[in-house]
Design an enzyme around this catalytic site. Structure first.
Site, PDB file in Angstrom:
ATOM      1  N   HIS A 249      14.634  16.019 -26.965  1.00  0.00           N
ATOM      2  CA  HIS A 249      15.772  15.841 -27.866  1.00  0.00           C
ATOM      3  C   HIS A 249      15.352  15.079 -29.128  1.00  0.00           C
ATOM      4  O   HIS A 249      14.921  13.926 -29.030  1.00  0.00           O
ATOM      5  CB  HIS A 249      16.852  15.079 -27.097  1.00  0.00           C
ATOM      6  N   ARG A 250      15.431  15.738 -30.273  1.00  0.00           N
ATOM      7  CA  ARG A 250      14.921  15.202 -31.548  1.00  0.00           C
ATOM      8  C   ARG A 250      13.413  14.925 -31.432  1.00  0.00           C
ATOM      9  O   ARG A 250      12.892  13.989 -32.058  1.00  0.00           O
ATOM     10  CB  ARG A 250      15.668  13.934 -31.983  1.00  0.00           C
TER      11      ARG A 250
ATOM     12  N   GLU B  74      14.430  20.032 -29.393  1.00  0.00           N
ATOM     13  CA  GLU B  74      15.712  20.144 -30.083  1.00  0.00           C
ATOM     14  C   GLU B  74      15.564  19.392 -31.386  1.00  0.00           C
ATOM     15  O   GLU B  74      14.904  18.338 -31.430  1.00  0.00           O
ATOM     16  CB  GLU B  74      16.814  19.514 -29.224  1.00  0.00           C
TER      17      GLU B  74
ATOM     18  N   ASP C  14      17.613  18.680 -35.523  1.00  0.00           N
ATOM     19  CA  ASP C  14      18.863  18.770 -36.290  1.00  0.00           C
ATOM     20  C   ASP C  14      18.552  19.140 -37.730  1.00  0.00           C
ATOM     21  O   ASP C  14      17.627  18.591 -38.324  1.00  0.00           O
ATOM     22  CB  ASP C  14      19.577  17.415 -36.272  1.00  0.00           C
TER      23      ASP C  14
ATOM     24  N   HIS D 183      18.984  13.957 -38.399  1.00  0.00           N
ATOM     25  CA  HIS D 183      20.227  14.003 -37.629  1.00  0.00           C
ATOM     26  C   HIS D 183      21.468  13.654 -38.445  1.00  0.00           C
ATOM     27  O   HIS D 183      22.486  14.328 -38.368  1.00  0.00           O
ATOM     28  CB  HIS D 183      20.126  13.046 -36.434  1.00  0.00           C
TER      29      HIS D 183
ATOM     30  N   GLU E 279      19.648  22.747 -34.069  1.00  0.00           N
ATOM     31  CA  GLU E 279      21.073  22.406 -34.162  1.00  0.00           C
ATOM     32  C   GLU E 279      21.470  22.345 -35.631  1.00  0.00           C
ATOM     33  O   GLU E 279      20.943  21.530 -36.392  1.00  0.00           O
ATOM     34  CB  GLU E 279      21.377  21.073 -33.480  1.00  0.00           C
TER      35      GLU E 279
ATOM     36  N   LYS F 272      23.554  21.015 -38.242  1.00  0.00           N
ATOM     37  CA  LYS F 272      24.384  19.806 -38.312  1.00  0.00           C
ATOM     38  C   LYS F 272      25.433  19.979 -39.405  1.00  0.00           C
ATOM     39  O   LYS F 272      25.424  19.282 -40.412  1.00  0.00           O
ATOM     40  CB  LYS F 272      23.490  18.604 -38.622  1.00  0.00           C
TER      41      LYS F 272
ATOM     42  N   ASP G 263      15.462  12.338 -24.466  1.00  0.00           N
ATOM     43  CA  ASP G 263      14.589  11.607 -25.395  1.00  0.00           C
ATOM     44  C   ASP G 263      13.261  11.246 -24.718  1.00  0.00           C
ATOM     45  O   ASP G 263      12.327  10.802 -25.387  1.00  0.00           O
ATOM     46  CB  ASP G 263      15.260  10.296 -25.852  1.00  0.00           C
TER      47      ASP G 263
HETATM   48  O1  G3P Z   1      21.989  19.477 -29.432  1.00  0.00           O
HETATM   49  C1  G3P Z   1      22.341  18.529 -28.476  1.00  0.00           C
HETATM   50  C2  G3P Z   1      22.592  17.187 -29.085  1.00  0.00           C
HETATM   51  O2  G3P Z   1      21.555  16.913 -29.983  1.00  0.00           O
HETATM   52  C3  G3P Z   1      23.907  17.096 -29.785  1.00  0.00           C
HETATM   53  O3  G3P Z   1      24.206  15.812 -30.227  1.00  0.00           O
HETATM   54  O4  G3P Z   1      24.317  14.049 -31.923  1.00  0.00           O
HETATM   55  O5  G3P Z   1      22.280  14.248 -30.526  1.00  0.00           O
HETATM   56  O6  G3P Z   1      22.745  15.921 -32.287  1.00  0.00           O
HETATM   57  P1  G3P Z   1      23.346  14.974 -31.289  1.00  0.00           P
HETATM   58 MG    MG Z   2      21.172  17.379 -32.050  1.00  0.00          MG
END
Ligand code: G3P
Ligand code: MG
Length: 242
Positions: A10-11, A37, A39, A52, A114, A116, A234
């Protein structure tokens, strides 16, 4: 959760590296993450940048909205020192840079992009992201997700073949009809949805269930009796070593 559950960073490996930087993405690959993942927002001059927040102050040494700054300007900021001094040379990557790097990898890393655009509905964001994916011939490896349902609708209008996923929170009772209506293939949800009866129903209906963001072993094990296909975290190394 089957043994085949995949782990998306994630990120990037954002627990140990500054989020949404090349350092975090490279570290995710080094620990063997199945996917990353990231953003995407858009600069003043219409460039796709990986960050993000709509504003840059939390994760860089600059201030202001991404939408008000040119790519050239955004690139001048340090996107690593806020996390640790070791990362002072990191900057905000463009989506193009990340995807060009993905193409050099020896395995097919999945990239969950993603969009944003739930707070700022950037004009032509969908067109630009799709064009880049196709130019780089990465449509088999990318999943586009968004909380913005109009955006998912626009993606489908432009490209019926790209894989898309609806992002949402909680357990919306009408999520299956929304997903059908938007022609998305996947559901990106919180653990509570995966654990719900509706979550099971969604998975039986053929939707891959990808859960964000699980950062503890307890959270990971709470998904054991679900049909989750991807866990976003993460700390990918923590679950990949299980
Ligand atoms: O894509 C899943 C998750 O990343 C969504 O929330 O705020 O971490 O981008 P956020
Ligand atoms: Mg995200």
């Amino acid at each position: 959760m089957s043994n085949k559950v995949e782990i998306f960073a994630h990120r990037g490996l954002s627990g140990l590296y500054p989020e949404n930087t090349m350092a975090a993405f490279k570290a995710a690959v080094e620990v063997g993450a199945h996917g990353i993942e990231l953003d995407v927002q858009m600069s003043q001059d219409g460039e796709l940048v990986v960050i993000h927040d709509e504003k840059i102050e939390r994760t860089t040494n600059g201030v202001g909205y991404v939408k008000d700054l040119t790519l050239n300007r955004l690139k001048q900021y340090d996107a690593g020192s806020w996390f640790h001094a070791d990362f002072k040379n990191e900057n905000i990557p463009t989506l193009n840079e990340v995807l060009e790097w993905v193409k050099t990898l020896p395995y097919k890393l999945i990239v969950n992009i993603e969009l944003k655009n739930d707070r700022i509905d950037y004009e032509k964001l969908e067109e630009k992201v799709l064009r880049l994916i196709h130019e780089l011939n990465l449509h088999q490896q990318c999943i586009l997700s968004s909380f913005n349902r109009d955006s998912l609708r626009r993606i489908y209008e432009i490209d019926h073949n790209i894989e898309t996923a609806l992002l949402f929170q909680g357990v919306p009772t009408d999520v299956l009809s929304i997903a059908k209506n938007l022609h998305v293939q996947g559901l990106h949800c919180e653990a509570v949805f995966a654990q719900s009866i509706l979550g099971r129903k969604a998975s039986l209906a053929g939707y891959p269930i990808r859960v964000y963001t699980i950062n503890t072993l307890e959270g990971f094990h709470s998904l054991e009796n679900t049909n989750v296909s991807v866990v976003m975290t993460d700390f990918p190394q923590m679950f990949l070593s299980l």
